[in-house]
Design a protein around this motif. Structure first.
Motif, mmCIF file in Angstrom:
data_model
loop_
_atom_site.group_PDB
_atom_site.id
_atom_site.type_symbol
_atom_site.label_atom_id
_atom_site.label_comp_id
_atom_site.label_asym_id
_atom_site.label_seq_id
_atom_site.Cartn_x
_atom_site.Cartn_y
_atom_site.Cartn_z
ATOM 1 N N GLU A 201 7.515 12.964 12.600
ATOM 2 C CA GLU A 201 8.214 12.683 13.908
ATOM 3 C C GLU A 201 7.669 13.233 14.995
ATOM 4 O OE1 GLU A 201 9.822 12.675 11.035
ATOM 5 O OE2 GLU A 201 11.276 11.116 10.784
ATOM 6 N N ARG B 152 0.600 -1.389 0.053
ATOM 7 C CA ARG B 152 -0.023 0.009 0.082
ATOM 8 C C ARG B 152 0.807 1.169 -0.056
ATOM 9 N NH1 ARG B 152 -2.051 -1.584 5.949
ATOM 10 N NH2 ARG B 152 -2.758 0.562 6.486
ATOM 11 N N LYS C 123 -9.030 -2.868 17.560
ATOM 12 C CA LYS C 123 -9.171 -4.299 17.499
ATOM 13 C C LYS C 123 -10.135 -4.757 18.611
ATOM 14 C CE LYS C 123 -4.995 -4.804 15.156
ATOM 15 N NZ LYS C 123 -3.990 -3.644 15.498
ATOM 16 N N ARG D 15 -4.323 2.434 17.548
ATOM 17 C CA ARG D 15 -4.523 1.504 16.507
ATOM 18 C C ARG D 15 -5.162 0.254 17.199
ATOM 19 N NH1 ARG D 15 -1.897 5.471 14.944
ATOM 20 N NH2 ARG D 15 -1.761 5.798 12.827
ATOM 21 N N GLY E 94 11.400 8.415 8.500
ATOM 22 C CA GLY E 94 12.662 7.735 7.775
ATOM 23 C C GLY E 94 12.418 7.301 6.345
ATOM 24 N N GLU F 63 13.125 10.362 4.707
ATOM 25 C CA GLU F 63 14.897 10.547 4.716
ATOM 26 C C GLU F 63 15.573 9.734 3.865
ATOM 27 O OE1 GLU F 63 14.298 10.383 9.193
ATOM 28 O OE2 GLU F 63 15.526 12.179 9.164
HETATM 29 C C1 3H9 Z 1 10.976 7.631 12.220
HETATM 30 O O1 3H9 Z 1 10.773 7.466 10.897
HETATM 31 C C2 3H9 Z 1 12.189 8.109 12.831
HETATM 32 C C3 3H9 Z 1 13.287 8.607 12.047
HETATM 33 O O2 3H9 Z 1 13.302 9.650 11.475
HETATM 34 C C4 3H9 Z 1 14.720 8.241 12.564
HETATM 35 C C5 3H9 Z 1 15.288 7.161 12.859
HETATM 36 C C6 3H9 Z 1 16.908 6.871 13.196
HETATM 37 N N1 3H9 Z 1 6.340 1.553 12.603
HETATM 38 O O3 3H9 Z 1 -1.977 3.512 10.727
HETATM 39 P P1 3H9 Z 1 -2.376 2.295 10.115
HETATM 40 C C7 3H9 Z 1 1.767 -0.098 11.676
HETATM 41 S S1 3H9 Z 1 9.705 7.766 13.033
HETATM 42 C C8 3H9 Z 1 5.627 0.305 13.059
HETATM 43 O O4 3H9 Z 1 -3.457 1.591 10.745
HETATM 44 P P2 3H9 Z 1 -3.385 3.769 7.671
HETATM 45 C C9 3H9 Z 1 0.398 0.169 12.603
HETATM 46 O O5 3H9 Z 1 0.668 0.071 13.927
HETATM 47 C C10 3H9 Z 1 8.181 7.205 12.106
HETATM 48 N N2 3H9 Z 1 4.408 -0.007 12.566
HETATM 49 O O6 3H9 Z 1 -2.676 2.402 8.478
HETATM 50 C C11 3H9 Z 1 -0.665 -0.905 12.008
HETATM 51 O O7 3H9 Z 1 -0.444 -2.060 12.423
HETATM 52 P P3 3H9 Z 1 -1.421 -3.225 12.942
HETATM 53 C C12 3H9 Z 1 7.656 8.286 11.440
HETATM 54 C C13 3H9 Z 1 3.763 0.984 11.604
HETATM 55 O O8 3H9 Z 1 -3.347 3.031 6.250
HETATM 56 C C14 3H9 Z 1 -0.580 -0.848 10.472
HETATM 57 O O9 3H9 Z 1 1.013 -0.250 10.408
HETATM 58 N N3 3H9 Z 1 6.643 7.819 10.546
HETATM 59 C C15 3H9 Z 1 4.399 2.227 11.372
HETATM 60 O O10 3H9 Z 1 -4.437 4.193 8.449
HETATM 61 C C16 3H9 Z 1 -1.449 0.205 9.487
HETATM 62 O O11 3H9 Z 1 -1.060 1.516 10.269
HETATM 63 C C17 3H9 Z 1 5.372 7.798 10.834
HETATM 64 O O12 3H9 Z 1 5.022 8.490 12.071
HETATM 65 C C18 3H9 Z 1 5.626 2.336 11.656
HETATM 66 N N4 3H9 Z 1 6.372 3.413 11.311
HETATM 67 O O13 3H9 Z 1 -2.088 4.649 7.602
HETATM 68 C C19 3H9 Z 1 4.337 7.176 10.117
HETATM 69 N N5 3H9 Z 1 3.404 2.829 10.664
HETATM 70 O O14 3H9 Z 1 -2.200 -3.137 11.641
HETATM 71 C C20 3H9 Z 1 3.426 6.383 11.020
HETATM 72 C C21 3H9 Z 1 2.251 2.069 10.760
HETATM 73 O O15 3H9 Z 1 -0.895 -4.260 13.433
HETATM 74 N N6 3H9 Z 1 2.366 5.757 10.415
HETATM 75 N N7 3H9 Z 1 2.476 0.964 11.486
HETATM 76 O O16 3H9 Z 1 -2.301 -2.279 13.914
HETATM 77 C C22 3H9 Z 1 1.241 6.365 9.969
HETATM 78 O O17 3H9 Z 1 1.161 7.385 9.857
HETATM 79 C C23 3H9 Z 1 0.156 5.492 9.237
HETATM 80 O O18 3H9 Z 1 0.241 4.117 9.715
HETATM 81 C C24 3H9 Z 1 0.228 5.399 8.011
HETATM 82 C C25 3H9 Z 1 -0.771 4.353 7.299
HETATM 83 C C26 3H9 Z 1 -0.164 7.070 7.150
HETATM 84 C C27 3H9 Z 1 1.478 5.143 7.310
#
Ligand code: 3H9
Length: 695
Positions: free
Chosen positions: A129, A59, A289, A285, A106, A109
């Motif tokens: 972030e 996706r 469930k 999230r 990331g 990035e």
């Molecule tokens: C970062 O990047 C730090 C870096 O700068 C530096 C590093 C050194 N990780 O939200 P959904 C899972 S910080 C792990 O329901 P949607 C979520 O828990 C990160 N899991 O779907 C869920 O699991 P489950 C910066 C993640 O379509 C499933 O994916 N990035 C992550 O409504 C579906 O998620 C963010 O902050 C993750 N990063 O929305 C983005 N992301 O099905 C965070 C998602 O088991 N994510 N999951 O419950 C989002 O904003 C939304 O998930 C996204 C999709 C828009 C991507």
């Protein structure tokens, strides 16, 4: 095709090497993904490819670092994100990132280390972030301002906004927009063009032009901080993000800026705010469930919605559905209130201007009115009753709905506290009855308490959960009990706030302590805003409460220029000598001695009973898990997300043992209202935390 590892493949299309990532659900940068990328780029670089495309399956493009890895014990050592980025930026051939879905954190990035970016118009890019109490820790704070300029970077990084690809293209973040569904072809064509035209290998880290434009202009940052002070109040991450951009501008080199980013990232990551915000990300999230109900249970289609009541609540509820293209019919008993309600909806839409005029017109046209339930509701899939909170009226309505609505229609009540089992009992289909408790204003507030009654069917619950996401709400499933979860816990805080005032604290003392804790306002300021006369009847008022006396003196809140506080013409609040005297007189009359109450007691008296009540709710099975309680309070009641919610906070301040000790101390001094929940005692006996209450 070469399988690099379980989530990465390498293929060749003519002169172009294609690295494909496939790590559901969102291609987050787990150790496995980082290693796959590292090895993939290494292998591609060693091949005779003249360009490299990075693309993702599923996706989305990479949605960020794997948040679940943060704070977890280190697993098998893998390539770091910096190793991957180094490999990309210093590749000898052009690297093109092909973006669909979201390139976030990331993920962006990584994409910023490609020499070029191609995206489909539906893609969104951002550094969110800040919402996790963090800052982009993989060079994003240094690269983003080099591409979009300092002002835009400040806005993007402190809001965490997901920027649509067409806007990103204008900002220079995306080099070419691809036709929807043709991303791979477009990325390959772009890569071939780079080769054919010998395009430069653009390294964002080496381009300082946009930073130089902001050098020697500290006023840019000062103005930004000032303009956003209110929004950022209490949060650590926005300021750290700003400091990183300042470092980008003022550092002698990219690497020096990167060092500042590393340091600040580490500080945030170790802090309690980010721990709370990361916890909260998963809590929201998790709340979707429902144990015992399969996530893929067939849902009931909701193509048309009925609402009963054209008041503020009914109108707001209707707007939620029209906003996502679902037609709504509102029923009222009389023409005048119906017309008034529809006119209010129109003016709300026109005032809010969140959509383009033609979209606004479409939304308005999707909401119609009727004076007849029989005519309006025969074909609706869901009807939500939002009338006056009286059991006899609700029962009458549900009896009629039972006769009118088609089989399988969901019959929902927006009651904020009445017994839904009793309401359902008048129908022959209690399995179709559910509570959908919206919060006012219903078109704005994010929280939706979905109330499961004794007989509510599983598919009705799941349809409601999924529907809530569709209309942009954050839902938590709760059980039938007075006040459900949110208001029941609020009742504890309200009671203590009132009692504290009768013991000697002033309303502004209580408000200040809760405001400093992070709530948008305290209970007395809130009463003034809402109007002290809600539920107050002039004819029956006899000065029995402080509120009575204030209302009798026409101090009915902000709208009359005075309530607990005095207000100037700009509605700025000032402590009131009048209120102080009223309170003093009440205390004297009761024969008590006012005492000095310190801030610590105010906070503990307001917060600990809330935590205790939350545990009682869990004990009675009226909420599934501790984190659902936090979702309710962060979304519906302004609990600061950087403190996670009442349950997370309870663990943060020492866990059940600390809360139990305090409740016992209060109970000994002040009686039964502070009786600890049996489950609280059990948690202490078993050495468990609140977060162990997982349903
Ligand atoms: C970062 O990047 C730090 C870096 O700068 C530096 C590093 C050194 N990780 O939200 P959904 C899972 S910080 C792990 O329901 P949607 C979520 O828990 C990160 N899991 O779907 C869920 O699991 P489950 C910066 C993640 O379509 C499933 O994916 N990035 C992550 O409504 C579906 O998620 C963010 O902050 C993750 N990063 O929305 C983005 N992301 O099905 C965070 C998602 O088991 N994510 N999951 O419950 C989002 O904003 C939304 O998930 C996204 C999709 C828009 C991507």
């Amino acid at each position: 095709m070469t399988e690099i590892n379980s989530v990465t493949t390498l293929t060749h299309d003519g002169d172009v090497a294609v690295i494909t990532l496939n790590s559901p659900p969102v291609n987050a940068l787990s150790g496995n993904v980082r290693q796959g990328l590292y090895d993939g780029f290494k292998a591609a670089g060693a091949s005779d490819a003249k360009a490299i495309v990075l693309i993702c399956e599923g996706r989305t493009f990479i949605a960020g670092a794997d948040i679940s890895e943060f704070g977890a014990a280190a697993g098998t050592p893998t390539a770091s994100l910096f190793d991957v980025q180094d490999m990309m930026e210093n590749a000898k051939v052009p690297v093109v990132a092909a973006i669909h879905g979201t390139a976030l954190g990331g993920g962006l990035e990584v994409a910023l280390c490609a020499h070029y970016r191609v995206a489909v118009p539906s893609a969104r890019l951002g550094l969110p972030e800040v919402a996790l109490g963090l800052l982009p820790g993989a060079g994003g704070t240094q690269r983003l301002p080099r591409v979009v300029g300092v002002e835009t970077a400040l806005e993007m990084m402190t809001s965490g906004r997901h920027v649509p690809a067409p806007e990103a293209a204008k900002l220079g973040l995306v080099d070419e927009l691809a036709e929807e569904g043709k991303l791979k072809e477009a990325a390959l064509a772009f890569a071939n063009k780079c080769v054919a035209e010998n395009k430069p290998l653009v390294k964002i880290s080496e381009n300082n032009t946009k930073l130089e434009a902001a050098r020697g202009k500290p006023e840019i940052f000062a103005a930004f901080r000032k303009a956003n002070a209110r929004k950022f109040r209490g949060f650590a991450a926005p300021e750290a993000n700003i400091k990183c951009i300042e470092a980008a501008v003022n550092s002698a080199s990219f690497d020096e800026g990167l060092k500042a980013e590393r340091k600040l990232f580490g500080e945030l990551m170790m802090g309690s705010q980010s721990a709370a915000q990361r916890y909260y990300f998963f809590a929201e999230r998790q709340a979707q469930k429902i144990p015992g109900i399969a996530d893929d249970i067939p849902l009931r289609p909701i193509k048309k919605v009925g609402v009963i009541g054209a008041g503020t609540m009914g109108g707001g509820i209707a707007m939620n559905f029209a906003n996502v293209g679902i037609p709504v019919v509102i029923v009222e008993q009389q023409q005048a209130p119906l017309d008034k309600g529809l006119a209010t909806i129109r003016s709300n839409y026109e005032r809010s201007r969140t959509a383009k005029p033609e979209e606004t017109a479409k939304r308005i046209s999707l909401i119609t009115g009727s004076l007849s339930m029989e005519e309006a509701f025969a074909d609706v899939d869901l009807v939500i009753e939002a009338v006056f909170e009286r059991m006899d009226i609700k029962k009458d309505i549900f009896t009629k709905l039972d006769a009118i609505c088609k089989p399988g229609a969901i019959l929902a009540t927006n009651t904020s506290g009445l017994n839904i089992d009793e309401i359902a009992s008048v129908t022959k289909r209690p399995q179709d009855v559910i509570g959908l408790h919206f919060f006012s204003p219903a078109n704005v507030m994010k929280l939706l308490e979905i109330v499961r009654a004794d007989h509510t069917a599983d598919d009705v619950i799941m349809t409601s959960m999924k529907l809530s996401k569709q209309i942009g709400k954050i839902a938590a499933l709760v059980g039938v009990c007075p006040g459900f979860v949110g208001n029941r816990i609020l009742g504890q805080r309200q009671r203590e706030a009132q009692k504290l005032v009768l013991e000697g604290a002033m309303p502004w003392d209580v408000d200040r302590v809760l405001y400093d804790f992070g709530f948008p306002m305290g209970p007395f300021a809130m009463s003034d805003l809402a109007g002290l006369d809600i539920g107050w009847v002039k004819e029956k008022s006899n000065g029995e409460t402080i509120r009575d006396v204030l209302c009798e003196a026409d101090r009915r809140g902000q709208k009359t220029g005075a309530g607990y506080y005095d207000y100037d013409e700009n509605r700025n609040a000032q402590p009131s000598a009048f209120t102080e005297k009223v309170i003093h007189d009440f205390i004297v009359k009761s024969g008590a001695n006012p005492r000095k109450i310190d801030d610590e007691e105010i906070l503990e008296r307001c917060i600990y009973p809330m935590i205790n009540e939350a545990v009682k709710i869990l004990e009675e099975g009226k909420a599934i898990r501790a984190s659902d309680i936090d979702v309710v309070w962060v979304n519906g009641y302004g609990w600061p997300v950087y403190r996670g919610g009442p349950m997370f906070y309870g663990d943060l301040i020492g866990g059940p043992a600390v809360v139990l000790k305090k409740m016992q101390e209060f109970e000994a001094k002040m009686g039964d209202q502070f009786k600890p929940a049996a489950l609280l005692e059990k948690l202490v006996a078993e050495g468990k935390k609140f977060s162990d209450l997982k349903g």
